[in-house]
Design a protein around this motif. Structure first.
Motif, PDB file in Angstrom:
ATOM      1  N   ILE A   7       2.088  70.302  47.589  1.00  0.00           N
ATOM      2  CA  ILE A   7       1.016  70.587  46.618  1.00  0.00           C
ATOM      3  C   ILE A   7       1.367  72.006  46.135  1.00  0.00           C
ATOM      4  CG2 ILE A   7      -1.459  70.567  46.057  1.00  0.00           C
ATOM      5  CD1 ILE A   7      -1.971  68.941  48.828  1.00  0.00           C
ATOM      6  N   LYS A  79       2.699  79.892  23.102  1.00  0.00           N
ATOM      7  CA  LYS A  79       2.946  78.492  23.573  1.00  0.00           C
ATOM      8  C   LYS A  79       2.513  77.593  22.565  1.00  0.00           C
ATOM      9  CE  LYS A  79       1.600  75.818  27.924  1.00  0.00           C
ATOM     10  NZ  LYS A  79       0.862  76.068  28.943  1.00  0.00           N
ATOM     11  N   GLU A 151      -4.242  82.953  34.897  1.00  0.00           N
ATOM     12  CA  GLU A 151      -3.603  81.643  35.572  1.00  0.00           C
ATOM     13  C   GLU A 151      -3.073  82.123  36.711  1.00  0.00           C
ATOM     14  OE1 GLU A 151      -1.455  78.686  33.305  1.00  0.00           O
ATOM     15  OE2 GLU A 151      -0.848  77.939  34.750  1.00  0.00           O
ATOM     16  N   SER A 154       0.490  78.776  42.152  1.00  0.00           N
ATOM     17  CA  SER A 154       1.083  78.985  43.875  1.00  0.00           C
ATOM     18  C   SER A 154       2.479  78.401  43.765  1.00  0.00           C
ATOM     19  CB  SER A 154       0.117  78.281  44.628  1.00  0.00           C
ATOM     20  OG  SER A 154       0.315  76.855  44.685  1.00  0.00           O
ATOM     21  N   ARG A 209       6.486  65.668  40.661  1.00  0.00           N
ATOM     22  CA  ARG A 209       4.993  65.872  40.801  1.00  0.00           C
ATOM     23  C   ARG A 209       4.322  65.247  39.761  1.00  0.00           C
ATOM     24  NH1 ARG A 209       3.580  70.988  37.180  1.00  0.00           N
ATOM     25  NH2 ARG A 209       5.581  71.377  36.069  1.00  0.00           N
ATOM     26  N   LYS A 213      -5.728  67.358  36.419  1.00  0.00           N
ATOM     27  CA  LYS A 213      -6.329  68.172  35.488  1.00  0.00           C
ATOM     28  C   LYS A 213      -7.843  68.125  35.754  1.00  0.00           C
ATOM     29  CE  LYS A 213      -3.472  70.379  32.073  1.00  0.00           C
ATOM     30  NZ  LYS A 213      -2.946  71.371  32.648  1.00  0.00           N
TER      31      LYS A 213
HETATM   32  N1  LIG Z   1       7.526  68.595  43.218  1.00  0.00           N
HETATM   33  C1  LIG Z   1       6.394  69.355  43.325  1.00  0.00           C
HETATM   34  N2  LIG Z   1       5.461  68.898  43.983  1.00  0.00           N
HETATM   35  C2  LIG Z   1       4.316  69.686  43.949  1.00  0.00           C
HETATM   36  N3  LIG Z   1       3.846  70.662  43.230  1.00  0.00           N
HETATM   37  C3  LIG Z   1       5.010  71.147  42.492  1.00  0.00           C
HETATM   38  C4  LIG Z   1       6.408  70.619  42.390  1.00  0.00           C
HETATM   39  N4  LIG Z   1       7.058  71.141  41.460  1.00  0.00           N
HETATM   40  C5  LIG Z   1       6.017  72.099  41.260  1.00  0.00           C
HETATM   41  N5  LIG Z   1       5.084  72.258  41.793  1.00  0.00           N
HETATM   42  C6  LIG Z   1       3.914  73.314  41.338  1.00  0.00           C
HETATM   43  O1  LIG Z   1       3.540  72.966  40.084  1.00  0.00           O
HETATM   44  C7  LIG Z   1       2.896  73.978  39.435  1.00  0.00           C
HETATM   45  C8  LIG Z   1       3.482  74.358  38.091  1.00  0.00           C
HETATM   46  O2  LIG Z   1       2.908  75.453  37.374  1.00  0.00           O
HETATM   47  P1  LIG Z   1       3.450  76.155  36.392  1.00  0.00           P
HETATM   48  O3  LIG Z   1       2.354  76.870  35.643  1.00  0.00           O
HETATM   49  O4  LIG Z   1       4.596  76.593  36.502  1.00  0.00           O
HETATM   50  O5  LIG Z   1       3.931  74.987  35.517  1.00  0.00           O
HETATM   51  P2  LIG Z   1       3.379  73.808  34.548  1.00  0.00           P
HETATM   52  O6  LIG Z   1       2.287  73.001  35.231  1.00  0.00           O
HETATM   53  O7  LIG Z   1       4.573  73.045  33.911  1.00  0.00           O
HETATM   54  O8  LIG Z   1       2.813  74.211  33.199  1.00  0.00           O
HETATM   55  P3  LIG Z   1       1.482  74.494  32.500  1.00  0.00           P
HETATM   56  O9  LIG Z   1       0.745  75.712  32.694  1.00  0.00           O
HETATM   57  O10 LIG Z   1       1.560  74.078  31.016  1.00  0.00           O
HETATM   58  O11 LIG Z   1       0.453  73.469  33.169  1.00  0.00           O
HETATM   59  C9  LIG Z   1       3.182  75.181  40.570  1.00  0.00           C
HETATM   60  O12 LIG Z   1       2.220  75.571  41.324  1.00  0.00           O
HETATM   61  C10 LIG Z   1       4.042  74.585  41.466  1.00  0.00           C
HETATM   62  O13 LIG Z   1       4.142  75.100  42.912  1.00  0.00           O
END
Ligand SMILES: Nc1ncnc2c1ncn2[C@@H]1O[C@H](COP(=O)(O)OP(=O)(O)OP(=O)(O)O)[C@@H](O)[C@H]1O
Ligand SMILES: [Mg+2]
Ligand SMILES: [Mg+2]
Length: 476
Positions: A7, A79, A151, A154, A209, A213
């Motif tokens: 997660i 963005k 934002e 993690s 993943r 939301k």
């Molecule tokens: N395979 C995975 N399983 C679970 N969590 C993941 C995995 N890959 C990435 N994450 C988590 O998903 C999140 C990605 O957030 P980030 O803001 O970098 O990108 P995003 O979701 O593509 O962008 P946005 O802000 O547009 O939603 C991070 O918290 C990361 O740790």
């Protein structure tokens, strides 16, 4: 097959500035739709943004609190995407150089162990407006457009929904301790997107993943993650993982307790990020940085100090420091003279249990000073612990001070030697046989005499005084 849960969380915290991030419109919540707007947050052509310095200071405070790197030069990007609540057609956000990078948050388990969760980044951005749907008609309220958000993203370091909740609660507490966000979940000032995947135990690569939301309560976040883990592992067991688990955004339905696909999730390339030509790079001078890294005591430090100074249990110290309000309440009780251990019980057990729905420590009719007086009256022998509960019940309903309440309820303990001795002497002369047995070695009878004395005094005698005086008479 045994799976490991992975997660990663994105938290959007609304920063508690008076005005928006790129204009001077107010950020107040709940006003008439489209009243807190101007040409900048409406995205009218030619309008130019000006960065609100306060948001930079607050972001640096968070970065300091989580041991992160503060980038003294960061950049705002555009963005790009289309959505009716986004008047400019792009969101101004930070991308390749965020203001805060590479931090950490420690979560505490009940058994006393801790775990480090990495924080990838924390970047500044603006909020969008809100679509409001009435039947077939939709309206857009842009009051929220341009509200400053931090934002906080993690690393995918959490391995269960419990860990996710511990992380969120710790982050929530840090934001409140720093006083940079009111983090009110009902009003959307603290929102979480949960990214969830699974993998066979032992593997280290990340699988696809799903991003859930619109989660706005700790309870629902936990349920949504649990549902999603279940869905993904079932898909794996049923041999349909590739088809069912795709990179997408899902919504959690609180009534049906399930997640449903909302839309495919773009990769970041789809957003065509580029530096916003209307905004200069954010440069934080050394003297401003030095000022902003001066932050108040944080939950972990406060907990460690409470352990040392007050000698309370680790579990209790964690509970009390879990919110800044509770920690302040507790310290006020201590400075009013309540004993450290009694203060824990009367705050975390007795008072919290009596706060009715919607009531908080801040609005409790019994404040820290009053609760401390109750504790002091137990400690100086004026009332028993049992009577103190009645006093507290009474004060939750009635506006009165503690001593008046004790008087009115007739709960004052009798500690006066003469009055108690009179009762004891009467009991001794009425029970000569039992006195003889006791003096002959039947120690257990002592309890009988205590019981009789308490009964005769209608529970008002101070128990430790009763013990002391009975001993002096019977052992004489
Ligand atoms: N395979 C995975 N399983 C679970 N969590 C993941 C995995 N890959 C990435 N994450 C988590 O998903 C999140 C990605 O957030 P980030 O803001 O970098 O990108 P995003 O979701 O593509 O962008 P946005 O802000 O547009 O939603 C991070 O918290 C990361 O740790
Ligand atoms: Mg995301
Ligand atoms: Mg994100």
């Amino acid at each position: 097959m045994e799976f490991e849960v992975v997660i990663g969380l994105e938290v959007h915290a609304q920063l508690n500035t008076k005005t928006k991030i790129f204009c001077s419109c107010p950020t107040s919540f709940g006003d008439e739709p489209n009243t807190n707007v101007c040409e900048v947050c409406l995205g009218l052509p030619g309008a130019l943004p000006v960065l609100n310095k306060e948001v930079v200071k607050k972001a640096i405070a968070l970065g300091t609190a989580i041991n992160a790197t503060i980038n003294q030069k960061s950049i705002f990007n555009r963005k790009n995407y289309f959505y009716p609540d986004l008047p400019k057609g792009y969101q101004t956000s930070q991308f390749e150089i965020p203001i805060v990078e590479a931090g950490e948050i420690y979560i505490d388990f009940e058994d006393g162990t801790t775990k480090r969760i990495g924080v990838t980044r924390a970047h500044l951005e603006e909020d969008a407006g809100k679509n409001i749907h009435h039947g077939n008609v939709s309206h857009v309220d842009l009051n929220r457009a341009g509200t400053p958000l931090l934002e906080i993203v993690s690393e995918p370091d959490m391995r269960s929904s419990e860990e996710a909740i511990l992380y969120l609660k710790k982050l929530h507490a840090i934001l409140r301790y720093l006083d940079i966000s009111d983090a009110n979940m009902q009003e959307g000032s603290f929102r979480c997107d949960a990214n969830v995947s699974i993998r066979p135990k032992g593997e280290t690569k990340l699988y696809t993943r799903a991003e859930i939301k619109n989660l706005n309560s700790f309870k629902f976040i936990q349920k949504a993650i649990d549902y999603e883990v279940e869905r993904q592992s079932n898909a794996w067991e049923d041999g349909v993982y590739e088809k069912e688990v795709v990179q997408e955004t899902r919504l959690y339905d609180t009534e049906k307790n399930e997640t449903r696909s909302m839309r495919g999730k773009e990769d970041s390339a789809e957003y065509r990020y580029f530096p916003d030509p209307d905004l200069l790079p954010v440069l934080v001078p050394d003297d401003m940085l030095a000022e902003c890294i001066q932050i108040p005591e944080l939950p972990d430090q406060k907990r460690d100090r409470f352990l040392k100074e007050y000698g309370i249990k680790e579990y209790d110290a964690n509970v009390i420091t879990s919110s800044v309000e509770m920690a302040q309440f507790y310290e006020t009780m201590i400075s009013e003279g309540a004993g450290a251990k009694n203060a824990v019980t009367w705050l975390t057990v007795e008072l919290l249990a009596r706060l009715s729905h919607g009531m908080t420590l801040m609005t409790s009719p019994v404040d820290a000073v009053k609760l401390a007086s109750i504790v002091k009256r137990i400690e100086d022998g004026t009332i028993s612990g049992k009577a103190a509960k009645e006093v507290l019940d009474y004060l939750m309903e009635n506006n009165s001070n503690v001593d008046e309440a004790i008087e009115k309820l007739g709960l004052k303990q009798v500690s006066d030697d003469g009055a108690i001795l009179a009762i004891i002497d009467a009991i001794i002369s009425a029970n000569a046989d039992k006195v003889a047995e006791y003096r002959g070695g039947k120690d257990k009878l002592f309890g009988f005499f205590v019981g009789q004395t308490m009964k005769e005094s209608k529970g008002a005698a101070n128990p430790s005084k009763v013990n002391e005086l009975l001993k002096s008479r019977l052992d004489a």
